[in-house]
Design a protein around this motif. Structure first.
Motif, short mmCIF file in Angstrom:
data_model
loop_
_atom_site.label_atom_id
_atom_site.label_comp_id
_atom_site.label_asym_id
_atom_site.label_seq_id
_atom_site.Cartn_x
_atom_site.Cartn_y
_atom_site.Cartn_z
N ALA A 25 0.84 -1.21 0.00
CA ALA A 25 0.00 0.00 0.00
C ALA A 25 0.87 1.26 0.00
CB ALA A 25 -0.94 -0.01 1.21
N ASP A 44 10.34 3.18 6.45
CA ASP A 44 9.95 1.80 6.82
C ASP A 44 11.04 1.21 7.70
OD1 ASP A 44 7.85 -0.53 5.43
OD2 ASP A 44 9.50 -1.18 6.73
N GLN A 45 10.60 0.52 8.73
CA GLN A 45 11.58 -0.05 9.66
C GLN A 45 12.33 -1.25 9.08
OE1 GLN A 45 8.83 -0.58 12.86
NE2 GLN A 45 8.02 -2.50 12.10
N ARG A 46 11.78 -1.85 8.04
CA ARG A 46 12.42 -3.05 7.46
C ARG A 46 13.56 -2.62 6.54
NH1 ARG A 46 7.27 -6.11 5.19
NH2 ARG A 46 7.90 -4.82 3.44
N ARG A 54 3.94 -14.31 2.21
CA ARG A 54 2.66 -13.63 2.49
C ARG A 54 1.72 -13.80 1.32
NH1 ARG A 54 2.50 -8.13 5.54
NH2 ARG A 54 3.60 -8.57 7.43
N GLN A 107 4.27 -11.76 -2.86
CA GLN A 107 4.24 -10.37 -2.37
C GLN A 107 5.60 -9.69 -2.50
OE1 GLN A 107 1.98 -9.71 1.19
NE2 GLN A 107 3.07 -7.85 1.71
N LEU A 131 9.07 4.87 12.75
CA LEU A 131 8.29 6.00 13.27
C LEU A 131 8.06 5.80 14.77
CD1 LEU A 131 6.33 8.52 12.50
CD2 LEU A 131 4.55 6.82 12.96
N THR A 167 1.35 1.69 14.00
CA THR A 167 1.79 2.65 15.02
C THR A 167 1.02 3.96 14.86
OG1 THR A 167 4.00 1.69 14.91
CG2 THR A 167 3.83 3.86 15.91
N ARG A 187 -0.67 -22.23 9.15
CA ARG A 187 -0.10 -22.41 7.82
C ARG A 187 1.39 -22.72 7.91
NH1 ARG A 187 -0.44 -17.76 3.30
NH2 ARG A 187 1.54 -16.99 4.02
N ASP A 284 -3.65 -2.38 5.29
CA ASP A 284 -3.99 -3.09 6.52
C ASP A 284 -4.05 -2.17 7.74
OD1 ASP A 284 -4.17 -5.42 5.11
OD2 ASP A 284 -2.57 -6.47 6.19
N PRO A 291 -6.95 -13.06 5.36
CA PRO A 291 -6.77 -12.86 3.91
C PRO A 291 -7.49 -13.92 3.08
CG PRO A 291 -4.75 -13.74 4.86
CD PRO A 291 -5.72 -13.55 6.01
N ALA A 296 -6.71 -9.25 0.80
CA ALA A 296 -6.16 -8.23 1.69
C ALA A 296 -5.19 -7.29 0.97
CB ALA A 296 -5.47 -8.91 2.87
C1 LIG Z 1 2.36 -13.69 7.82
C2 LIG Z 1 1.38 -13.14 6.83
C3 LIG Z 1 0.91 -13.92 5.79
C4 LIG Z 1 -0.01 -13.39 4.88
N1 LIG Z 1 -0.47 -14.16 3.87
C5 LIG Z 1 -1.37 -13.66 2.99
C6 LIG Z 1 -1.92 -14.45 1.95
O1 LIG Z 1 -1.62 -15.61 1.82
N2 LIG Z 1 -2.80 -13.85 1.09
C7 LIG Z 1 -3.17 -12.54 1.22
O2 LIG Z 1 -3.93 -12.00 0.42
N3 LIG Z 1 -2.66 -11.80 2.19
C8 LIG Z 1 -1.79 -12.32 3.09
N4 LIG Z 1 -1.33 -11.56 4.09
C9 LIG Z 1 -1.79 -10.19 4.17
C10 LIG Z 1 -0.95 -9.28 3.28
O3 LIG Z 1 0.40 -9.60 3.42
C11 LIG Z 1 -1.25 -7.85 3.71
O4 LIG Z 1 -2.63 -7.61 3.46
C12 LIG Z 1 -0.43 -6.81 2.98
O5 LIG Z 1 0.93 -6.95 3.27
C13 LIG Z 1 -0.89 -5.43 3.45
O6 LIG Z 1 -0.09 -4.46 2.85
P1 LIG Z 1 0.16 -3.09 3.60
O7 LIG Z 1 1.07 -2.31 2.70
O8 LIG Z 1 -1.12 -2.50 4.00
O9 LIG Z 1 0.91 -3.47 4.96
P2 LIG Z 1 2.24 -4.27 5.20
O10 LIG Z 1 2.60 -5.10 4.04
O11 LIG Z 1 2.08 -4.95 6.51
O12 LIG Z 1 3.35 -3.15 5.30
C14 LIG Z 1 3.45 -2.33 6.44
C15 LIG Z 1 4.86 -1.80 6.49
O13 LIG Z 1 4.92 -0.84 7.54
C16 LIG Z 1 6.16 -1.00 8.19
N5 LIG Z 1 6.02 -0.44 9.54
C17 LIG Z 1 5.20 -0.86 10.52
N6 LIG Z 1 5.33 -0.08 11.60
C18 LIG Z 1 6.26 0.86 11.31
C19 LIG Z 1 6.85 1.94 12.02
N7 LIG Z 1 6.48 2.25 13.27
N8 LIG Z 1 7.78 2.68 11.40
C20 LIG Z 1 8.18 2.40 10.13
N9 LIG Z 1 7.67 1.38 9.42
C21 LIG Z 1 6.72 0.63 10.00
C22 LIG Z 1 6.43 -2.47 8.16
O14 LIG Z 1 7.83 -2.73 8.27
C23 LIG Z 1 5.88 -2.87 6.80
O15 LIG Z 1 6.87 -2.86 5.80
C24 LIG Z 1 -0.44 -12.06 5.02
C25 LIG Z 1 0.04 -11.29 6.06
C26 LIG Z 1 0.92 -11.81 6.97
C27 LIG Z 1 1.40 -10.95 8.11
#
Ligand SMILES: Cc1cc2nc3c(=O)[nH]c(=O)nc-3n(C[C@H](O)[C@H](O)[C@H](O)COP(=O)(O)OP(=O)(O)OC[C@H]3O[C@@H](n4cnc5c(N)ncnc54)[C@H](O)[C@@H]3O)c2cc1C
Length: 506
Positions: A25, A44-46, A54, A107, A131, A167, A187, A284, A291, A296
Motif C-alpha cells: 500500500a 519503513d523499519q524493514r 505472504r 508479495q 516512526l 503505530t 499455515r 492493513d 486474507p 487483503a
Molecule cells: C504472515 C502473513 C501472511 C499473509 N499471507 C497472505 C496471503 O496468503 N494472502 C493474502 O492475500 N494476504 C496475506 N497476508 C496479508 C498481506 O500480506 C497484507 O494484506 C499486505 O501486506 C498489506 O499491505 P500493507 O502495505 O497494508 O501493509 P504491510 O505489508 O504490513 O506493510 C506495512 C509496512 O509498515 C512498516 N512499519 C510498521 N510499523 C512501522 C513503524 N512504526 N515505522 C516504520 N515502518 C513501519 C512495516 O515494516 C511494513 O513494511 C499475510 C500477512 C501476513 C502478516
C-alpha cells in the motif's frame, strides 16, 4: 520539494507527504503521489521488501491498475488461475477484463516492482527508519529513528500504511471497531513432504488445504472448534501445525522441513474514519481481516491508488480538501463490503458441520451466473461502483458512471495508430474521452481550462467493444468514470468536483 538538513544530531526533512510503511500500500501510494507531482518521503523499519511468505494473489482489478501505469511487462506472465472460491466453494472469477482470474505473484515481487517504480519516479524511501511519534495540527511533525540517529520529518500530510499493527493508528488513537480473532488457520510452507493437493477439503474434524509448487508444499489447517491461540505476536511452532494436521487428516508431516510457519486469525476490524485531519490511512492499517480469497493486499493497493492522485492534487493546490473526504467515503464503503464478505467466508470455511446446509445452498446459488458474477466482481475488485455523483448513483444513470473505464481498442479519429483505453491512463492525468460524437469541439472548449490536469482525446471506439459511440466520458486518474454524456451539460461541474476549481489566472 523534499529538503534535508542536519540540526545537531537530528536529520530534518521537509516534504509534502510522509508515508509510513513501504509495504504494497505504501509503495503504491508513493508512486501515485510522485506521478501527481507531490514530494514524498517513505519511512519503513524493514531493510527491504518482505521476505515473509505472504500474499501470492493479484486479482484482476489490481492487474488492470498495474497495466494502466505500464507496470505489467516487468511482471512477465505469472501463472493465472481463473478459478477462485468463496468460503471454499469453487467460484469462477472470470469477468470481462484484459486480466481475468487470479495471478500468482509473490508479495516480495509485487513490493520489488513497486519499490523500483517509486525510486524511478523520485520518491525518497528511507529504510531502517522506525516512526516513533507524531503531532498533527496545521501540518504534521513526525519523529523516527534511523540507522544514523533521530530523524524529524515535517510534512503537510501523513499517511499510515504501516500494516495491521499500525503505530500511526495507535498514535492518533483512531477508533478501530470490530472483533478480535476467535479462530485461526495454521499455515506452513514445508519442503521434503509428499502430500496430495487439497482444495479446501472438509474432513470430520477440520479443514485441510495443501498445494505443492516448485517442491514446496503449503499446508493450511483448522481444527473445528479450536480457538485462536494467544501468541503475543509470535508465530506458532511447526510442531503445533503438524499435530493439528495429524488430528485433522491423519497424516504425519513432521519429517518435513518448515520454511515458514504462521497463523491467521479471523480478526475483523475497520477504522471508523480513514481520514483524521492531516493523517490518513490505507491498507492493513485501515482494515484488519483474514486474507480469505487473497483480498487483503489487493484491497490495500486499491486504497492507495484511490488516494494517491487525490492527495497529490490537494498538496499541489489544484483541489480542495473535500476531495480527501471522497477517499474515505469511497474506500471505507468498499472495505466494509470486503470485510463483510470475508466474515461470511470465514463462517463457511472454519465452521463445523453446522455450516454444511449453508455451503450446500451457496453451491447451488453460484451456479446462477448473476450470483457468480456478483461474488466474482467483489473478490476481483471489478464490481466496484463509486458514488461519483454522491450520495447515491441514480438507477437511470449511465451504466459506466462510477465504474472503471473498460479496456477497449480505439481507432484514431484523424491520424495515428490504434490504441487501448488503458494506455491513455499511463500519465496519471484525468481523461476526457470523446467517442466519435459531434459534440467534441464543445467538450474540448469546456474542458480547456483544466487542460493541465485532464487530457482531451477524441477517438472512435472499435466496433463490437464495450464503449458507447457518440458519447463522452470523463475519467479520473484512477480509471473511474466520473461523468458521461453526449454534450457538455454537467461536465464543468464534474471537472470542478474531481479536478478542482480554477485559480483566478487560469
Ligand atoms: C504472515 C502473513 C501472511 C499473509 N499471507 C497472505 C496471503 O496468503 N494472502 C493474502 O492475500 N494476504 C496475506 N497476508 C496479508 C498481506 O500480506 C497484507 O494484506 C499486505 O501486506 C498489506 O499491505 P500493507 O502495505 O497494508 O501493509 P504491510 O505489508 O504490513 O506493510 C506495512 C509496512 O509498515 C512498516 N512499519 C510498521 N510499523 C512501522 C513503524 N512504526 N515505522 C516504520 N515502518 C513501519 C512495516 O515494516 C511494513 O513494511 C499475510 C500477512 C501476513 C502478516
Amino acid at each position: 520539494m523534499t529538503t534535508d538538513h542536519q540540526d545537531t544530531d537530528t536529520t530534518i526533512l521537509d516534504t509534502d507527504v510522509l508515508v509510513v510503511g513501504a509495504g504494497p500500500a505504501g509503495l503504491m501510494l508513493a508512486t501515485e503521489l510522485r506521478l501527481g507531482g507531490a514530494e514524498v518521503v517513505v519511512v519503513d523499519q524493514r531493510p527491504g521488501p518482505t521476505t515473509e511468505s505472504r500474499a501470492s494473489t493479484l486479482h484482476a482489478r489490481t492487474m488492470e491498475i498495474l497495466d494502466s501505469r505500464g507496470l505489467l511487462d516487468e511482471l512477465g506472465t505469472p501463472p493465472c488461475e481463473p478459478r477462485g472460491h468463496f468460503g471454499g466453494v469453487p467460484l469462477d472469477l472470470t469477468l470481462p477484463s484484459p486480466h481475468p482470474g487470479q495471478w500468482k505473484v509473490a508479495q516480495t515481487r509485487t513490493e520489488e516492482l513497486l519499490q523500483r517504480r517509486a525510486a524511478v519516479l523520485g520518491a525518497d524511501l528511507r529504510r531502517r527508519h522506525q516512526l516513533l511519534s507524531l503531532t498533527a495540527e496545521d501540518g504534521v511533525e513526525a519523529e523516527a529513528i534511523g540507522p544514523y540517529g533521530p530523524v524529524r520529518i515535517r510534512a503537510r500530510y501523513l499517511v499510515g500504511c504501516d500494516g495491521e499493527d499500525s503505530t500511526v493508528r495507535r498514535l492518533v488513537r483512531a477508533p478501530f471497531p470490530g472483533k478480535d480473532a476467535a479462530r485461526e488457520l495454521l499455515r506452513a510452507d514445508v519442503s521434503g513432504v509428499e502430500v496430495a493437493d487439497r482444495r479446501f477439503q472438509r474432513l470430520e474434524h477440520g479443514l485441510a488445504i495443501a498445494a505443492t509448487r516448485e517442491g514446496v508444499t503449503r499446508v493450511m489447517v483448522h481444527e473445528f472448534g479450536r480457538p485462536a491461540a494467544e501468541r503475543g505476536g509470535a508465530e506458532p511452532d511447526f510442531a503445533e501445525v503438524t499435530d493439528v494436521w495429524k488430528r485433522v487428516t491423519g497424516e504425519d508431516i513432521s519429517q518435513g522441513t518448515p520454511l515458514w510457519v504462521n497463523a491467521f486469525g479471523d480478526a475483523n476490524r475497520q477504522l471508523a474514519h480513514y481520514r483524521h485531519g492531516r493523517v490518513l490511512f490505507a491498507g492493513d492499517a485501515a482494515h484488519r481481516q483474514m486474507p480469505s480469497g487473497g483480498q487483503a493486499l489487493n484491497l490495500g493497493v486499491q486504497d492507495a491508488f484511490n488516494l494517491g492522485w487525490k492527495l497529490a492534487a490537494v498538496v499541489r493546490g489544484s483541489a480542495g480538501e473535500d476531495l480527501l473526504d471522497s477517499y474515505h467515503s469511497e474506500r471505507h464503503t468498499v472495505g466494509r463490503q470486503v470485510l463483510a464478505n470475508i466474515r461470511a467466508q470465514v463462517e463457511l470455511l472454519l465452521g463445523g458441520p453446522e455450516v454444511e446446509p449453508a455451503r450446500a445452498l451457496l453451491t447451488e446459488l453460484v451456479a446462477l451466473d448473476g450470483v457468480r458474477q456478483h461474488l466474482a466482481g467483489m473478490i476481483s475488485g471489478l464490481g466496484i461502483r463509486y458514488d461519483v455523483e454522491g450520495p447515491e448513483i441514480d438507477s437511470g444513470a449511465h451504466p459506466l458512471l462510477g465504474r472503471r473505464l473498460p479496456d477497449a481498442w480505439l481507432e484514431p479519429a484523424e491520424r495515428g495508430a490504434r490504441r487501448r483505453t488503458t494506455e491513455l491512463l499511463r500519465t496519471g492525468r484525468g481523461l476526457l474521452l470523446s467517442l466519435d460524437g459531434d459534440g467534441a469541439p464543445a467538450l474540448r472548449a469546456t474542458a480547456a481550462p483544466w487542460s493541465d490536469r485532464v487530457a482531451f482525446v477524441a477517438d472512435r471506439p472499435a466496433a463490437g467493444g464495450p464503449l458507447p459511440t457518440g458519447q463522452a466520458l470523463l475519467v479520473r486518474p484512477d480509471g473511474y468514470v466520473a461523468w458521461a454524456g453526449s454534450g457538455p451539460a454537467g461536465l464543468a461541474r464534474a471537472l470542478t468536483r474531481w479536478f478542482g476549481t480554477l485559480a483566478a489566472d487560469d
